[in-house]
Enzyme design. Structure first.
Site, PDB file in Angstrom:
ATOM      1  N   ASN A 196      42.490  -6.683 -89.363  1.00 39.53           N
ATOM      2  CA  ASN A 196      43.509  -6.350 -88.325  1.00 39.53           C
ATOM      3  C   ASN A 196      44.126  -5.341 -88.743  1.00 39.53           C
ATOM      4  O   ASN A 196      45.316  -4.722 -88.342  1.00 39.53           O
ATOM      5  CB  ASN A 196      44.393  -7.506 -87.943  1.00 39.53           C
ATOM      6  CG  ASN A 196      45.056  -8.437 -89.103  1.00 39.53           C
ATOM      7  OD1 ASN A 196      45.600  -7.636 -89.815  1.00 39.53           O
ATOM      8  ND2 ASN A 196      46.002  -8.578 -88.603  1.00 39.53           N
ATOM      9  N   HIS A 207      48.932  -5.356 -92.487  1.00 40.83           N
ATOM     10  CA  HIS A 207      50.492  -6.205 -93.198  1.00 40.83           C
ATOM     11  C   HIS A 207      51.799  -6.037 -93.681  1.00 40.83           C
ATOM     12  O   HIS A 207      51.715  -4.578 -93.872  1.00 40.83           O
ATOM     13  CB  HIS A 207      49.997  -6.598 -94.565  1.00 40.83           C
ATOM     14  CG  HIS A 207      50.743  -7.896 -94.770  1.00 40.83           C
ATOM     15  ND1 HIS A 207      50.920  -9.236 -94.428  1.00 40.83           N
ATOM     16  CD2 HIS A 207      51.932  -7.559 -95.666  1.00 40.83           C
ATOM     17  CE1 HIS A 207      51.996  -9.163 -94.582  1.00 40.83           C
ATOM     18  NE2 HIS A 207      52.838  -8.812 -95.785  1.00 40.83           N
ATOM     19  N   ARG A 234      57.568  -5.205 -87.492  1.00 41.31           N
ATOM     20  CA  ARG A 234      56.879  -5.660 -87.291  1.00 41.31           C
ATOM     21  C   ARG A 234      56.515  -5.320 -85.628  1.00 41.31           C
ATOM     22  O   ARG A 234      55.860  -6.097 -85.540  1.00 41.31           O
ATOM     23  CB  ARG A 234      57.325  -6.942 -87.506  1.00 41.31           C
ATOM     24  CG  ARG A 234      57.319  -7.685 -88.640  1.00 41.31           C
ATOM     25  CD  ARG A 234      55.997  -8.531 -89.267  1.00 41.31           C
ATOM     26  NE  ARG A 234      55.746  -8.926 -89.061  1.00 41.31           N
ATOM     27  CZ  ARG A 234      54.794 -10.116 -88.750  1.00 41.31           C
ATOM     28  NH1 ARG A 234      54.217  -9.477 -90.070  1.00 41.31           N
ATOM     29  NH2 ARG A 234      54.409 -10.845 -87.949  1.00 41.31           N
ATOM     30  N   ARG A 240      48.250  -2.280 -84.485  1.00 47.79           N
ATOM     31  CA  ARG A 240      46.810  -3.037 -84.328  1.00 47.79           C
ATOM     32  C   ARG A 240      45.954  -2.883 -82.845  1.00 47.79           C
ATOM     33  O   ARG A 240      44.924  -3.653 -82.868  1.00 47.79           O
ATOM     34  CB  ARG A 240      47.370  -5.089 -84.410  1.00 47.79           C
ATOM     35  CG  ARG A 240      47.856  -4.577 -86.139  1.00 47.79           C
ATOM     36  CD  ARG A 240      48.416  -6.027 -86.330  1.00 47.79           C
ATOM     37  NE  ARG A 240      47.962  -6.621 -87.849  1.00 47.79           N
ATOM     38  CZ  ARG A 240      48.671  -7.581 -88.244  1.00 47.79           C
ATOM     39  NH1 ARG A 240      49.294  -8.417 -86.978  1.00 47.79           N
ATOM     40  NH2 ARG A 240      49.044  -8.031 -89.261  1.00 47.79           N
ATOM     41  N   LYS A 279      44.850  -2.319 -94.694  1.00 47.63           N
ATOM     42  CA  LYS A 279      44.046  -3.308 -95.251  1.00 47.63           C
ATOM     43  C   LYS A 279      43.231  -2.703 -95.673  1.00 47.63           C
ATOM     44  O   LYS A 279      42.639  -1.375 -95.538  1.00 47.63           O
ATOM     45  CB  LYS A 279      44.178  -4.527 -94.761  1.00 47.63           C
ATOM     46  CG  LYS A 279      45.210  -5.068 -94.564  1.00 47.63           C
ATOM     47  CD  LYS A 279      45.118  -6.908 -93.766  1.00 47.63           C
ATOM     48  CE  LYS A 279      46.204  -7.663 -93.947  1.00 47.63           C
ATOM     49  NZ  LYS A 279      45.572  -8.229 -92.308  1.00 47.63           N
TER      50      LYS A 279
END
Length: 178
Positions: A157, A160, A120, A137, A11
């Site tokens: 954060n 994604h 993930r 993160r 991001k």
């Protein structure tokens, strides 16, 4: 198992900090590869379409935000302007769209065995302070839900990743047409 693919977005806050290479290196060291990449500022239309809005999604996002607000002793009316999960979800969705268009980002398709679950696991919890030690993160995000709420925005954060195979298919098509 056959190879899977998943969408990953570094991001705008992560891209601006120059940590893209470190994040990509972590995926490569885990045996995953990149099959497509794009750097640029997302259009508002693409960013808006990225978040698939259903009543269930709005409810889930709103409930999660309200639970976090309650856990930290916050006031949902002050923090979100409402205590209705759907309304809170709408506000978060608008903030997330604004966040994605706030500057350049790095979009990529990551491929490999169990790519969705592997990525993930590597990125950690949506809320950086709850992310497992060593996750992307936890290492690279500097934001918290308290700070984000006090500034009237969603948590920034850094990254994604698609949540499941179905979401990955939709997101890869949206960002890369494939």
């Amino acid at each position: 198992m056959t190879s899977e693919r998943t969408l990953v977005l570094i991001k705008p806050d992560g891209f601006a900090r120059g940590i893209s290479g470190e994040i990509i290196s972590r995926f490569e060291k885990a045996g995953l590869g990149l099959s497509a990449a794009w750097i640029g500022t997302a259009s508002r239309e693409k960013a808006d379409a990225h978040y698939t809005v259903t009543a269930e999604w709005l409810q889930m996002v709103g409930e999660r935000a309200l639970e976090d607000c309650s856990r930290r002793g916050g006031d949902p009316i002050k923090d979100y302007g409402s205590n209705d999960p759907i309304e809170v979800g709408r506000g978060i969705k608008a903030g997330l769209t604004d966040y994605l268009v706030s500057g350049p980002l790095f979009a990529m398709i990551v491929e490999g065995r169990n790519a969705v679950r592997a990525v993930r696991g590597m990125i950690g919890s949506t809320f950086p302070l709850e992310a497992a030690a060593g996750s992307i993160r936890s290492l690279y995000s500097t934001d918290s839900s308290e700070l984000a709420s006090s500034e009237g925005r969603p948590v920034q954060n850094v990254i994604h990743a698609s949540g499941n195979l179905e979401e990955a298919e939709v997101e890869c098509k949206l960002w890369f047409g494939m």
